[in-house]
Design an enzyme around this catalytic site. Structure first.
Site, PDB file in Angstrom:
ATOM      1  N   LYS A  48       0.738  -1.255  -0.126  1.00  0.00           N
ATOM      2  CA  LYS A  48       0.140  -0.122   0.102  1.00  0.00           C
ATOM      3  C   LYS A  48       0.888   1.246  -0.121  1.00  0.00           C
ATOM      4  O   LYS A  48       0.251   2.299  -0.520  1.00  0.00           O
ATOM      5  CB  LYS A  48      -0.828   0.076   1.144  1.00  0.00           C
ATOM      6  CG  LYS A  48      -1.684  -0.956   1.485  1.00  0.00           C
ATOM      7  CD  LYS A  48      -2.293  -1.315   2.781  1.00  0.00           C
ATOM      8  CE  LYS A  48      -3.038  -2.504   3.181  1.00  0.00           C
ATOM      9  NZ  LYS A  48      -3.506  -2.561   4.476  1.00  0.00           N
ATOM     10  N   GLY A  49       2.202   1.245   0.427  1.00  0.00           N
ATOM     11  CA  GLY A  49       2.984   2.313   0.540  1.00  0.00           C
ATOM     12  C   GLY A  49       2.977   3.253  -0.685  1.00  0.00           C
ATOM     13  O   GLY A  49       3.355   4.561  -0.237  1.00  0.00           O
ATOM     14  N   GLU A  74       7.529   2.882  -6.448  1.00  0.00           N
ATOM     15  CA  GLU A  74       7.869   2.630  -5.312  1.00  0.00           C
ATOM     16  C   GLU A  74       7.868   3.544  -4.066  1.00  0.00           C
ATOM     17  O   GLU A  74       8.317   4.726  -4.748  1.00  0.00           O
ATOM     18  CB  GLU A  74       9.190   1.650  -4.858  1.00  0.00           C
ATOM     19  CG  GLU A  74       9.180   0.286  -5.268  1.00  0.00           C
ATOM     20  CD  GLU A  74       8.566  -0.427  -3.713  1.00  0.00           C
ATOM     21  OE1 GLU A  74       7.717   0.160  -3.029  1.00  0.00           O
ATOM     22  OE2 GLU A  74       8.813  -1.769  -3.780  1.00  0.00           O
ATOM     23  N   ASP A  82      14.528  -0.076   1.080  1.00  0.00           N
ATOM     24  CA  ASP A  82      15.241  -0.155   2.470  1.00  0.00           C
ATOM     25  C   ASP A  82      16.240  -1.244   2.134  1.00  0.00           C
ATOM     26  O   ASP A  82      17.358  -0.862   1.606  1.00  0.00           O
ATOM     27  CB  ASP A  82      14.345  -0.562   3.497  1.00  0.00           C
ATOM     28  CG  ASP A  82      14.673  -0.775   4.875  1.00  0.00           C
ATOM     29  OD1 ASP A  82      14.603   0.289   5.606  1.00  0.00           O
ATOM     30  OD2 ASP A  82      15.277  -1.713   5.097  1.00  0.00           O
ATOM     31  N   LYS A 137      17.244   4.296   1.176  1.00  0.00           N
ATOM     32  CA  LYS A 137      18.179   4.264   2.118  1.00  0.00           C
ATOM     33  C   LYS A 137      19.358   3.475   1.768  1.00  0.00           C
ATOM     34  O   LYS A 137      19.564   2.218   2.030  1.00  0.00           O
ATOM     35  CB  LYS A 137      17.627   3.579   3.525  1.00  0.00           C
ATOM     36  CG  LYS A 137      16.286   4.003   4.095  1.00  0.00           C
ATOM     37  CD  LYS A 137      15.822   3.116   5.413  1.00  0.00           C
ATOM     38  CE  LYS A 137      14.512   3.616   5.683  1.00  0.00           C
ATOM     39  NZ  LYS A 137      14.077   2.641   6.766  1.00  0.00           N
ATOM     40  N   VAL A 170      10.934   5.538   8.917  1.00  0.00           N
ATOM     41  CA  VAL A 170      10.258   6.791   8.647  1.00  0.00           C
ATOM     42  C   VAL A 170       8.814   6.617   8.221  1.00  0.00           C
ATOM     43  O   VAL A 170       8.353   5.401   7.775  1.00  0.00           O
ATOM     44  CB  VAL A 170      10.690   7.514   7.426  1.00  0.00           C
ATOM     45  CG1 VAL A 170      12.106   8.036   7.610  1.00  0.00           C
ATOM     46  CG2 VAL A 170      10.772   6.772   6.118  1.00  0.00           C
ATOM     47  N   ASP A 173       3.585   3.832   6.467  1.00  0.00           N
ATOM     48  CA  ASP A 173       2.845   3.441   7.831  1.00  0.00           C
ATOM     49  C   ASP A 173       3.924   2.887   8.978  1.00  0.00           C
ATOM     50  O   ASP A 173       4.838   2.450   8.700  1.00  0.00           O
ATOM     51  CB  ASP A 173       1.724   2.625   7.747  1.00  0.00           C
ATOM     52  CG  ASP A 173       2.238   1.254   7.561  1.00  0.00           C
ATOM     53  OD1 ASP A 173       3.218   0.760   6.843  1.00  0.00           O
ATOM     54  OD2 ASP A 173       1.768   0.259   8.269  1.00  0.00           O
ATOM     55  N   ARG A 229      -0.098   6.998   7.391  1.00  0.00           N
ATOM     56  CA  ARG A 229       0.018   6.995   5.975  1.00  0.00           C
ATOM     57  C   ARG A 229      -0.301   8.383   5.697  1.00  0.00           C
ATOM     58  O   ARG A 229      -0.025   8.634   4.519  1.00  0.00           O
ATOM     59  CB  ARG A 229      -0.800   6.086   5.296  1.00  0.00           C
ATOM     60  CG  ARG A 229      -0.428   4.667   5.540  1.00  0.00           C
ATOM     61  CD  ARG A 229      -1.112   3.758   4.631  1.00  0.00           C
ATOM     62  NE  ARG A 229      -1.024   2.285   4.912  1.00  0.00           N
ATOM     63  CZ  ARG A 229       0.132   1.430   4.609  1.00  0.00           C
ATOM     64  NH1 ARG A 229       1.108   2.065   3.941  1.00  0.00           N
ATOM     65  NH2 ARG A 229       0.033   0.161   5.062  1.00  0.00           N
TER      66      ARG A 229
HETATM   67  P1  5GP Z   1      12.765  -3.474   1.481  1.00  0.00           P
HETATM   68  O1  5GP Z   1      12.450  -4.953   0.981  1.00  0.00           O
HETATM   69  O2  5GP Z   1      13.488  -2.708   0.523  1.00  0.00           O
HETATM   70  O3  5GP Z   1      13.697  -3.820   2.828  1.00  0.00           O
HETATM   71  O4  5GP Z   1      11.328  -2.778   2.174  1.00  0.00           O
HETATM   72  C1  5GP Z   1      10.029  -3.117   1.642  1.00  0.00           C
HETATM   73  C2  5GP Z   1       8.876  -2.182   2.197  1.00  0.00           C
HETATM   74  O5  5GP Z   1       9.236  -2.212   3.510  1.00  0.00           O
HETATM   75  C3  5GP Z   1       8.834  -1.071   1.654  1.00  0.00           C
HETATM   76  O6  5GP Z   1       8.184  -1.148   0.316  1.00  0.00           O
HETATM   77  C4  5GP Z   1       7.994  -0.374   2.782  1.00  0.00           C
HETATM   78  O7  5GP Z   1       6.619  -0.839   2.597  1.00  0.00           O
HETATM   79  C5  5GP Z   1       8.806  -0.937   3.940  1.00  0.00           C
HETATM   80  N1  5GP Z   1       9.673  -0.278   4.532  1.00  0.00           N
HETATM   81  C6  5GP Z   1      10.959  -0.318   4.281  1.00  0.00           C
HETATM   82  N2  5GP Z   1      11.446   1.035   5.414  1.00  0.00           N
HETATM   83  C7  5GP Z   1      10.563   1.470   5.682  1.00  0.00           C
HETATM   84  C8  5GP Z   1      10.582   2.804   6.612  1.00  0.00           C
HETATM   85  O8  5GP Z   1      11.513   3.302   6.926  1.00  0.00           O
HETATM   86  N3  5GP Z   1       9.227   3.124   7.044  1.00  0.00           N
HETATM   87  C9  5GP Z   1       8.011   2.456   6.633  1.00  0.00           C
HETATM   88  N4  5GP Z   1       6.876   2.977   7.101  1.00  0.00           N
HETATM   89  N5  5GP Z   1       7.963   1.455   5.815  1.00  0.00           N
HETATM   90  C10 5GP Z   1       9.256   1.021   5.178  1.00  0.00           C
END
Ligand code: 5GP
Length: 183
Positions: free
Chosen positions: A47-48, A103, A107, A135, A157, A163, A169
């Site tokens: 949903k982000g 996206e 992260d 990040k 964040v 969220d 959100r």
């Molecule tokens: P990744 O697979 O790159 O570690 O992260 C995937 C998902 O984790 C992102 O699309 C997001 O929904 C969530 N996410 C990663 N970092 C953050 C953050 O700092 N804050 C929030 N609220 N969600 C995050």
């Protein structure tokens, strides 16, 4: 929840709504030029990415169709594990399309890396990534995102679609969540 209560949950604002809009307009101008005359499909990850998609698509001048995917990655609540399950698949075949994945944040990059591999098997003509936030210090896999809004520190964040336990959100700015909220 009252506005004053939300303010108390924020450590500090990292990127304002105004800065986000300015950056998305810049990225949209690049995408307009890069995809002129091409059969493009914007793919949002629920949903982000809802806020990014809504604002970015309105800055574009090309008429780009949108589709959505919902995935869940298993792991602790603030980290993704890279083990991804599709909760809602795309409605559109990717065959021959120029796919632009939209996206919210990269992260570790594990979720996106899985998605890109997965899309690669569906016959897209090209696949690129636009992300509002990234990040660099948290990335565990190398993702070559062509369109990046802001590189931010390795902190959790919220706001602008992001969220914590489904809250925050709707905040317009992106802020670091105060540690007392999750400790
Ligand atoms: P990744 O697979 O790159 O570690 O992260 C995937 C998902 O984790 C992102 O699309 C997001 O929904 C969530 N996410 C990663 N970092 C953050 C953050 O700092 N804050 C929030 N609220 N969600 C995050």
């Amino acid at each position: 929840m009252r506005a004053a209560d939300i303010q108390a949950d924020l450590d500090r604002v990292l990127v304002t709504d105004e800065q986000i809009q300015e950056k998305l307009a810049e990225l949209a101008a690049r995408v307009d030029a890069d995809y002129a005359g091409k059969d493009v499909l914007l793919v949002g990850v629920l949903k982000g990415a809802i806020m990014v998609m809504a604002d970015f698509a309105r800055h574009l001048t090309i008429d780009a169709p949108m589709d959505w995917m919902a995935v869940s990655s298993y792991g602790a609540s603030t980290k993704s594990s890279g083990v991804v399950q599709i909760r809602k698949d795309l409605d559109t075949p990717l065959e021959g399309k120029h796919v632009l994945v939209v996206e919210d944040i990269i992260d570790s990059g594990l979720t996106l890396s899985w998605l890109l591999d997965h899309f690669g098997t569906r016959g897209a003509a090209s696949i690129e990534v636009l992300t509002a936030f990234r990040k660099p210090d948290a990335m565990k896999v190398d993702i070559d995102a062509k369109y990046v809004g802001f590189d931010i520190p390795n902190e959790f964040v919220i706001g602008y679609g992001l969220d914590y336990a489904e809250r925050y959100r709707g905040l317009r700015d992106v802020a670091v969540l105060a540690p007392h909220v999750y400790q």
